[in-house]
Design a protein around this motif. Structure first.
Motif, mmCIF file in Angstrom:
data_model
loop_
_atom_site.group_PDB
_atom_site.id
_atom_site.type_symbol
_atom_site.label_atom_id
_atom_site.label_comp_id
_atom_site.label_asym_id
_atom_site.label_seq_id
_atom_site.Cartn_x
_atom_site.Cartn_y
_atom_site.Cartn_z
ATOM 1 N N PHE A 32 0.843 -1.195 0.000
ATOM 2 C CA PHE A 32 0.000 0.000 0.000
ATOM 3 C C PHE A 32 0.876 1.242 0.000
ATOM 4 C CE2 PHE A 32 -2.525 3.368 1.685
ATOM 5 C CZ PHE A 32 -3.864 3.051 1.499
ATOM 6 N N LYS A 33 0.500 2.209 -0.830
ATOM 7 C CA LYS A 33 1.071 3.546 -0.738
ATOM 8 C C LYS A 33 0.002 4.533 -1.198
ATOM 9 C CE LYS A 33 3.394 3.228 -5.256
ATOM 10 N NZ LYS A 33 4.703 3.322 -5.956
ATOM 11 N N GLY A 34 0.153 5.785 -0.792
ATOM 12 C CA GLY A 34 -0.860 6.758 -1.174
ATOM 13 C C GLY A 34 -0.811 7.997 -0.301
ATOM 14 N N THR A 35 -1.809 8.850 -0.486
ATOM 15 C CA THR A 35 -1.904 10.117 0.241
ATOM 16 C C THR A 35 -3.277 10.224 0.883
ATOM 17 O OG1 THR A 35 -0.386 11.230 -1.287
ATOM 18 C CG2 THR A 35 -1.835 12.629 0.036
ATOM 19 N N LEU A 36 -3.288 10.595 2.154
ATOM 20 C CA LEU A 36 -4.523 10.858 2.892
ATOM 21 C C LEU A 36 -4.541 12.339 3.225
ATOM 22 C CD1 LEU A 36 -7.059 9.823 4.364
ATOM 23 C CD2 LEU A 36 -5.606 9.281 6.322
ATOM 24 N N MET A 92 -8.624 10.055 0.139
ATOM 25 C CA MET A 92 -7.480 9.162 0.053
ATOM 26 C C MET A 92 -7.214 8.853 -1.408
ATOM 27 S SD MET A 92 -5.170 6.906 1.048
ATOM 28 C CE MET A 92 -5.369 6.437 2.773
ATOM 29 N N GLN A 93 -5.961 8.949 -1.808
ATOM 30 C CA GLN A 93 -5.537 8.518 -3.139
ATOM 31 C C GLN A 93 -4.646 7.289 -2.964
ATOM 32 O OE1 GLN A 93 -4.041 12.462 -4.637
ATOM 33 N NE2 GLN A 93 -5.302 11.947 -6.411
ATOM 34 N N PRO A 94 -5.241 6.099 -3.085
ATOM 35 C CA PRO A 94 -4.479 4.878 -2.810
ATOM 36 C C PRO A 94 -3.881 4.250 -4.057
ATOM 37 C CG PRO A 94 -6.792 4.337 -3.009
ATOM 38 C CD PRO A 94 -6.665 5.825 -3.292
ATOM 39 N N ASN A 95 -2.844 3.487 -3.837
ATOM 40 C CA ASN A 95 -2.305 2.571 -4.844
ATOM 41 C C ASN A 95 -2.029 1.274 -4.088
ATOM 42 O OD1 ASN A 95 -0.875 1.109 -6.742
ATOM 43 N ND2 ASN A 95 0.235 2.875 -7.511
ATOM 44 N N ILE A 96 -2.937 0.325 -4.251
ATOM 45 C CA ILE A 96 -2.908 -0.889 -3.438
ATOM 46 C C ILE A 96 -2.709 -2.102 -4.337
ATOM 47 C CG2 ILE A 96 -4.138 -2.260 -1.717
ATOM 48 C CD1 ILE A 96 -5.929 0.208 -1.233
ATOM 49 N N THR A 115 -6.570 1.551 -7.609
ATOM 50 C CA THR A 115 -6.099 2.935 -7.655
ATOM 51 C C THR A 115 -7.295 3.864 -7.781
ATOM 52 O OG1 THR A 115 -5.841 2.830 -10.064
ATOM 53 C CG2 THR A 115 -3.894 2.321 -8.740
ATOM 54 N N LYS A 123 -9.378 7.633 -6.220
ATOM 55 C CA LYS A 123 -9.564 8.675 -5.216
ATOM 56 C C LYS A 123 -10.837 8.375 -4.437
ATOM 57 C CE LYS A 123 -9.663 13.734 -4.703
ATOM 58 N NZ LYS A 123 -9.584 15.021 -5.424
#
Length: 379
Positions: A168-172, A182-186, A222, A224
């Motif tokens: 997991f990485k991303g921005t909250l 949240m913009q995830p890349n899971i 991926t 938003k």
């Protein structure tokens, strides 16, 4: 044992713990075997190899935190063979409620993490076993940056859970408290969907990510996600792309299949087995778009394409292709009022045949009120 040194009152303090044990009246857990150095000077708190045991949790922390310099960067490095967040927070699960769609919860009326001021902190976590509510994670590792502008960057997070593995990485972001997202890349590998729990906005507690789809899920997620103040996803205002593969799965009580029960008279439409589902789904504006795909299943092989809406009635708009061969069998059963013994139902998965001809049906409405009519072949 403890060694405590003062200079200029409490402005300069140095505490060396070698074995501290005790308890608090406001918390049931007992402090056991606490050791390490606590240093405070110039409004800077430093913890060095500060470790101990609280209940089932055992951890070591190295911390540098500035109290007066709001722009300073702080650091927290936490390692633990076992960390039970519920026990540390004295959390008790709420009583189970009826999780019907009529049950509404105001997720913006409660306390939000984003009501607090954020310091600049770099977190590093290395936790063997982590427990938080229904979520049990193993081999949890993360690097996270919290910034003053209410933005949290998850540079790296990976763990094992629900029988599989997550990267997991991303921005909250809560820079605008009214538009937390949240913009995830899971990346997900071999997760058992029967064990994967998430919280949705219409319910007060965690729920299975899918009550219809079961199996081993792998894929990439991926997009938003718009969040309420309590960080519950607001799916009707979110956008996601889900590239998925589900192996050795089954569909249970799946509305589009149940609605076509007439065409599968000798089959169990409430429990459909399949070997592999592969597709890339799009979620936008409360609608899940399912591109055309072939399903090899215990009902036979079929094609499916459509829209599933996330409203209270779970409305749907599907086009489903059924082989002419299957339609002929159903017609024969209706005409002669009997089943051909050689064609009786088994739970074996049937695979698509070459040069198969399909009849296409359009299914629209919801499971309680729907229509089925002939349709053209989808593009």
């Amino acid at each position: 044992m403890a060694a405590l040194h003062f200079k200029d009152g409490l402005k300069w303090t140095d505490l060396e713990l070698s074995n501290f044990e005790g308890g608090l009246k406001i918390h049931p857990l007992r402090f056991e075997n606490f050791k390490g150095r606590v240093h405070f000077a110039d409004d800077l708190l430093t913890l060095e190899k500060f470790n101990g045991k609280l209940g089932h949790s055992r951890f070591t922390a190295d911390v540098k935190y500035h109290f007066s310099d709001k722009a300073a960067h702080n650091h927290v490095h936490l390692t633990a063979p076992h960390l039970d967040i519920d026990e540390l927070l004295n959390y008790n699960a709420p009583p189970t409620k009826n999780s019907s769609h009529s049950s509404k919860v105001n997720h913006d009326a409660t306390f939000s993490l984003y009501d607090l001021e954020f310091p600049n902190i770099d977190f590093v976590f290395e936790i063997g076993h982590l427990n938080y509510h229904h979520h049990k994670m193993d081999h949890f590792k993360a690097k996270i940056r919290m910034l003053q502008n209410h933005v949290i960057h998850i540079d790296k997070m990976n763990f094992d859970a629900a029988g599989g593995h997550f990267d997991f990485k991303g921005t909250l972001s809560g820079a605008d408290k009214k538009h937390i997202y949240m913009q995830p890349n899971i990346s997900v590998k071999n997760v058992d969907l029967d064990k994967f729990m998430v919280k949705f906005e219409n319910f007060g507690q965690d729920h299975l990510v899918s009550e219809n789809l079961h199996g081993k899920f792998s894929g990439q997620i991926t997009g938003k996600i718009h969040l309420h103040g309590d960080l519950t996803p607001k799916m009707d205002d979110s956008e996601l792309t889900i590239s998925m593969t589900v192996l050795n799965g089954r569909l249970e009580n799946y509305a589009p299949i149940q609605a076509l029960a007439t065409y599968f008279q000798d089959k169990n439409v409430n429990k459909v087995l399949f070997d592999t589902l592969e597709n890339t789904l799009k979620l936008k504006g409360g609608s899940l778009t399912i591109p055309l795909m072939t399903i090899n299943s215990s009902l036979g092989f079929m094609e499916l394409k459509g829209e599933q809406y996330l409203d209270e009635k779970m409305s749907m708009d599907y086009t489903i292709g059924i082989p002419w061969k299957m339609i002929g069998q159903v017609a024969g059963q209706k005409l002669f009022g009997r089943k051909n013994k050689e064609e009786e139902t088994t739970d074996e998965i049937q695979y698509r045949e070459k040069n198969s001809r399909f009849v296409y049906l359009k299914l629209s409405g919801n499971i309680e009120n729907y229509t089925v009519e002939l349709a053209k072949k989808p593009r």
